[in-house]
Design a protein around this motif. Structure first.
Motif, mmCIF file in Angstrom:
data_model
loop_
_atom_site.group_PDB
_atom_site.id
_atom_site.type_symbol
_atom_site.label_atom_id
_atom_site.label_comp_id
_atom_site.label_asym_id
_atom_site.label_seq_id
_atom_site.Cartn_x
_atom_site.Cartn_y
_atom_site.Cartn_z
ATOM 1 N N TRP A 41 10.983 -27.377 -8.998
ATOM 2 C CA TRP A 41 11.902 -27.720 -7.913
ATOM 3 C C TRP A 41 13.251 -27.081 -8.191
ATOM 4 N N ILE A 42 13.880 -26.551 -7.136
ATOM 5 C CA ILE A 42 15.221 -25.986 -7.265
ATOM 6 C C ILE A 42 16.051 -26.362 -6.031
ATOM 7 N N LEU A 43 17.346 -26.268 -6.202
ATOM 8 C CA LEU A 43 18.268 -26.468 -5.074
ATOM 9 C C LEU A 43 18.183 -25.251 -4.178
ATOM 10 N N ASP A 44 17.903 -25.475 -2.910
ATOM 11 C CA ASP A 44 17.784 -24.369 -1.959
ATOM 12 C C ASP A 44 19.115 -24.073 -1.276
ATOM 13 N N SER A 45 19.766 -25.121 -0.730
ATOM 14 C CA SER A 45 21.019 -24.910 -0.009
ATOM 15 C C SER A 45 21.724 -26.233 0.264
ATOM 16 N N VAL A 46 23.013 -26.113 0.587
ATOM 17 C CA VAL A 46 23.803 -27.230 1.102
ATOM 18 C C VAL A 46 24.263 -26.789 2.480
ATOM 19 N N VAL A 47 23.971 -27.607 3.499
ATOM 20 C CA VAL A 47 24.245 -27.230 4.888
ATOM 21 C C VAL A 47 25.049 -28.330 5.570
ATOM 22 N N PRO A 48 25.742 -28.002 6.672
ATOM 23 C CA PRO A 48 26.436 -29.055 7.427
ATOM 24 C C PRO A 48 25.433 -30.090 7.931
ATOM 25 N N ASP A 49 25.778 -31.356 7.791
ATOM 26 C CA ASP A 49 24.897 -32.424 8.269
ATOM 27 C C ASP A 49 24.970 -32.480 9.792
ATOM 28 N N GLU A 50 23.859 -32.787 10.403
ATOM 29 C CA GLU A 50 23.779 -32.892 11.863
ATOM 30 C C GLU A 50 23.183 -34.253 12.228
ATOM 31 N N PRO A 51 23.626 -34.854 13.338
ATOM 32 C CA PRO A 51 23.038 -36.139 13.757
ATOM 33 C C PRO A 51 21.516 -36.072 13.907
ATOM 34 N N ALA A 52 20.998 -34.931 14.324
ATOM 35 C CA ALA A 52 19.555 -34.789 14.519
ATOM 36 C C ALA A 52 18.773 -34.887 13.211
ATOM 37 N N PHE A 53 19.450 -34.733 12.064
ATOM 38 C CA PHE A 53 18.752 -34.812 10.772
ATOM 39 C C PHE A 53 18.305 -36.234 10.456
ATOM 40 N N GLY A 54 18.937 -37.222 11.076
ATOM 41 C CA GLY A 54 18.609 -38.606 10.766
ATOM 42 C C GLY A 54 19.281 -39.040 9.472
ATOM 43 N N SER A 55 18.717 -40.090 8.864
ATOM 44 C CA SER A 55 19.350 -40.633 7.655
ATOM 45 C C SER A 55 18.427 -40.696 6.451
ATOM 46 N N THR A 56 17.179 -40.272 6.611
ATOM 47 C CA THR A 56 16.240 -40.326 5.481
ATOM 48 C C THR A 56 15.705 -38.926 5.163
ATOM 49 N N PRO A 57 15.308 -38.703 3.900
ATOM 50 C CA PRO A 57 14.745 -37.394 3.535
ATOM 51 C C PRO A 57 13.473 -37.111 4.331
ATOM 52 N N ARG A 58 13.254 -35.829 4.608
ATOM 53 C CA ARG A 58 12.011 -35.485 5.308
ATOM 54 C C ARG A 58 11.544 -34.098 4.904
ATOM 55 N N LEU A 59 10.242 -33.919 4.967
ATOM 56 C CA LEU A 59 9.610 -32.649 4.634
ATOM 57 C C LEU A 59 9.831 -31.677 5.787
#
Length: 197
Positions: A41-59
């Motif tokens: 596992w590696i860090l891929d990126s840090v991106v601006p958060d968007e409301p459409a992302f929701g609040s829980t991790p997802r695949l």
């Protein structure tokens, strides 16, 4: 920067902050270690958060064992007492985001442990403290608009301390191993010689 990633302050946190999401990537391992650990596992990126992302991790993506997971809901704050850490990052050849993450069991999300980001920062000092605590810390490049924002904050809050001239070691007070004052004499000690009676 999109509107959701504009620097903000809130009643709960009066400090400048960016709302961000973290993307972690599972990829096939290379080299000798791939015999006993085929994936990493590696860090891929840090991106601006968007409301459409929701609040829980997802695949986000899975193909032939490779995966990408989105972890929304992080806040990268700037603290005045860490302005030097932002200054060091902003003036580095490649300014970056720092992410502390840990492998965790998440039965509701995945059948096996997945990496969960814990904190996102732009401070060199904070990343150093995490590494000193033996945490897993990775970095990815920060975009120019984030670097400009961080640099403006550092410029406004970091005061470079003037270097003080170090007193030469020869002027230090001599002490023995117990911390008691000691003295040195340059006089030749007179003692009995072999022929003295």
């Amino acid at each position: 920067m999109s509107s959701s990633s504009e620097p903000s302050t809130s009643a709960a946190s009066p400090r400048p902050a960016l709302q961000v999401a973290v993307v972690m990537r599972r990829e096939r391992a290379q080299g000798p270690s791939s015999h006993w650990q085929p994936w990493r596992w590696i860090l891929d990126s840090v991106v601006p958060d968007e409301p459409a992302f929701g609040s829980t991790p997802r695949l986000l993506h899975a193909h032939d064992g490779a995966q990408r997971w989105l972890h929304p809901g992080f806040q990268a704050e700037l603290f005045k007492d860490d302005a030097e850490g932002y200054h060091l990052n902003a003036t580095a050849p490649a300014p970056c985001w720092f992410v502390l993450w840990r492998m965790e069991e998440e039965p509701g999300l995945a059948a096996e442990p997945i990496p969960l980001p814990v904190v996102v920062s732009l401070s060199y000092h904070e990343a150093g403290r995490w590494l000193d605590a033996q945490e897993t810390v990775e970095q990815v490049p920060a975009p120019p608009e984030v670097v400009d924002w961080m640099r403006a904050f550092a410029d406004a809050n970091y005061v470079i301390e003037p270097k003080r001239r170090k007193r030469p070691e020869s002027f230090r007070t001599l002490t023995d191993r117990f911390g008691n004052a000691a003295s040195v004499s340059t006089e030749k000690k007179r003692g009995r010689g072999a022929g003295d009676v």
